[in-house]
Design a protein around this motif. Structure first.
Motif, PDB file in Angstrom:
ATOM      1  N   ARG A   1       0.839  -1.197   0.000  1.00  0.00           N
ATOM      2  CA  ARG A   1       0.000   0.000   0.000  1.00  0.00           C
ATOM      3  C   ARG A   1       0.877   1.252   0.000  1.00  0.00           C
ATOM      4  O   ARG A   1       1.888   1.320   0.713  1.00  0.00           O
ATOM      5  CB  ARG A   1      -0.918   0.012   1.222  1.00  0.00           C
TER       6      ARG A   1
ATOM      7  N   THR B   1      -2.670   0.187  -3.998  1.00  0.00           N
ATOM      8  CA  THR B   1      -2.545  -1.077  -3.280  1.00  0.00           C
ATOM      9  C   THR B   1      -2.081  -2.175  -4.232  1.00  0.00           C
ATOM     10  O   THR B   1      -2.313  -2.109  -5.445  1.00  0.00           O
ATOM     11  CB  THR B   1      -3.882  -1.489  -2.630  1.00  0.00           C
ATOM     12  N   ASP B   2      -1.428  -3.190  -3.657  1.00  0.00           N
ATOM     13  CA  ASP B   2      -0.945  -4.353  -4.408  1.00  0.00           C
ATOM     14  C   ASP B   2      -0.153  -3.912  -5.648  1.00  0.00           C
ATOM     15  O   ASP B   2      -0.429  -4.335  -6.773  1.00  0.00           O
ATOM     16  CB  ASP B   2      -2.107  -5.260  -4.805  1.00  0.00           C
TER      17      ASP B   2
ATOM     18  N   ASP C   1       1.865  -1.885 -11.958  1.00  0.00           N
ATOM     19  CA  ASP C   1       0.465  -2.318 -11.960  1.00  0.00           C
ATOM     20  C   ASP C   1      -0.045  -2.435 -10.538  1.00  0.00           C
ATOM     21  O   ASP C   1       0.724  -2.703  -9.605  1.00  0.00           O
ATOM     22  CB  ASP C   1       0.329  -3.670 -12.671  1.00  0.00           C
ATOM     23  N   GLY C   2      -1.353  -2.247 -10.384  1.00  0.00           N
ATOM     24  CA  GLY C   2      -1.975  -2.388  -9.080  1.00  0.00           C
ATOM     25  C   GLY C   2      -3.389  -1.855  -9.106  1.00  0.00           C
ATOM     26  O   GLY C   2      -4.013  -1.737 -10.170  1.00  0.00           O
ATOM     27  N   GLN C   3      -3.896  -1.522  -7.915  1.00  0.00           N
ATOM     28  CA  GLN C   3      -5.225  -0.930  -7.782  1.00  0.00           C
ATOM     29  C   GLN C   3      -5.083   0.479  -7.210  1.00  0.00           C
ATOM     30  O   GLN C   3      -4.165   0.762  -6.441  1.00  0.00           O
ATOM     31  CB  GLN C   3      -6.125  -1.773  -6.867  1.00  0.00           C
ATOM     32  N   TYR C   4      -6.015   1.346  -7.608  1.00  0.00           N
ATOM     33  CA  TYR C   4      -5.952   2.729  -7.157  1.00  0.00           C
ATOM     34  C   TYR C   4      -7.315   3.183  -6.640  1.00  0.00           C
ATOM     35  O   TYR C   4      -8.365   2.639  -6.997  1.00  0.00           O
ATOM     36  CB  TYR C   4      -5.520   3.659  -8.306  1.00  0.00           C
ATOM     37  N   ASP C   5      -7.272   4.204  -5.802  1.00  0.00           N
ATOM     38  CA  ASP C   5      -8.462   4.914  -5.337  1.00  0.00           C
ATOM     39  C   ASP C   5      -8.091   6.392  -5.377  1.00  0.00           C
ATOM     40  O   ASP C   5      -7.244   6.846  -4.600  1.00  0.00           O
ATOM     41  CB  ASP C   5      -8.837   4.467  -3.926  1.00  0.00           C
TER      42      ASP C   5
ATOM     43  N   LYS D   1     -11.993   4.389  -8.749  1.00  0.00           N
ATOM     44  CA  LYS D   1     -11.164   3.317  -8.205  1.00  0.00           C
ATOM     45  C   LYS D   1     -11.193   2.155  -9.172  1.00  0.00           C
ATOM     46  O   LYS D   1     -12.172   1.954  -9.900  1.00  0.00           O
ATOM     47  CB  LYS D   1     -11.619   2.893  -6.812  1.00  0.00           C
ATOM     48  N   GLY D   2     -10.108   1.406  -9.207  1.00  0.00           N
ATOM     49  CA  GLY D   2     -10.022   0.272 -10.122  1.00  0.00           C
ATOM     50  C   GLY D   2      -8.584  -0.116 -10.352  1.00  0.00           C
ATOM     51  O   GLY D   2      -7.716   0.095  -9.505  1.00  0.00           O
ATOM     52  N   ASP D   3      -8.310  -0.695 -11.514  1.00  0.00           N
ATOM     53  CA  ASP D   3      -6.956  -1.126 -11.860  1.00  0.00           C
ATOM     54  C   ASP D   3      -6.199   0.023 -12.511  1.00  0.00           C
ATOM     55  O   ASP D   3      -6.787   0.859 -13.207  1.00  0.00           O
ATOM     56  CB  ASP D   3      -7.003  -2.299 -12.836  1.00  0.00           C
TER      57      ASP D   3
END
Length: 246
Positions: A72, A86-87, A122-126, A139-141
């Motif tokens: 994170r 995240t990730d 690469d990862g996830q965002y908000d 939010k998403g990839d």
């Protein structure tokens, strides 16, 4: 990112990993070599695959350096930007090209400049931020491609007397990154509105520094911290005379 470069630099100088002899894949550069910079660069090029995999032969191992993971990362700049990642996976570190190494052996200092042709993140965002006159939320990839990233590292070590020997330990390493070219792909912008999502990605990519300038200090800090920890694990048990033999 430059993380892998600097660990390569350390191990090729002859740092043992908890033992008193050099790993089979490594060779040592003498501190008196008139072409010390080129010697270091040549060995780094040769052992890139070993450093990427964290495998130095004879069962000797260190943490794998490519890819790099972050669970994170939180970036906030007042009400104008709130970004949580995240990730996160950063890949491509092992393709670095050393451009310059400058050193001051008396001050126990090394400065390294390298270019990484392609990094993918690469990862996830908000995200919540202002884009032009609009408030972008979503939010998403996310996928980010960085081209010709420049990494500058300042490395200083000290000797720690213990048991009649002088062991090497690195001070917190300073890292600076520069991103000449970047391309973002964020899915889920504007809560999934496809037209606004395309607009948002286009606006960000027309001026990627909108996000990069905010993300860069966090990447620099976190990568430098991780690298310092890994570097000290690599040099554990090494004396200064093993670091730079005559």
């Amino acid at each position: 990112m430059k993380l892998l470069l600097a660990v390569s630099f350390l191990v090729i100088l002859g740092f043992p990993y908890g033992r008193s002899f050099v790993a089979p894949v490594l060779s040592v550069c003498s501190r008196n070599d008139p072409n010390l910079e080129q010697c270091i660069i040549n060995v780094v090029e040769r052992i890139k695959p070993n450093v990427a995999a964290g495998d130095y032969g004879d069962g000797r191992a260190a943490p794998k350096m490519d890819p790099v993971f972050f669970k994170r990362l939180d970036i906030t700049n007042g009400p104008g930007l709130q970004l949580n990642l995240t990730d996160v996976t950063i890949a491509g570190n092992s393709k670095f090209e050393v451009k310059r190494i400058r050193y001051n052996l008396d001050q126990r200092q090394f400065n390294i400049t390298a270019v990484i042709p392609t990094l993918t993140i690469d990862g996830q965002y908000d995200l919540s931020m202002n884009i032009l006159l609009m408030r972008a939320v979503g939010k998403g990839d996310f996928h980010l491609t960085l081209t010709d990233t420049v990494a500058n590292l300042k490395m200083e070590y000290q000797v720690v007397p213990r048991g009649g020997k002088n062991y090497v330990r690195f001070n917190p390493i300073e890292m600076k990154l520069r991103f000449p070219k970047a391309r973002f792909d964020l899915t889920g912008l504007f809560n999934g509105d496809k037209e606004l999502e395309a607009f948002g990605n286009r606006a960000i990519n027309e001026n990627p520094n909108l996000l990069l300038d905010e993300v860069k200090p966090v990447f620099e800090k976190q990568l430098a911290r991780i690298f310092t920890d890994i570097s000290n694990s690599v040099v554990e048990g090494a004396e200064e005379s093993e670091l730079l033999p005559p």
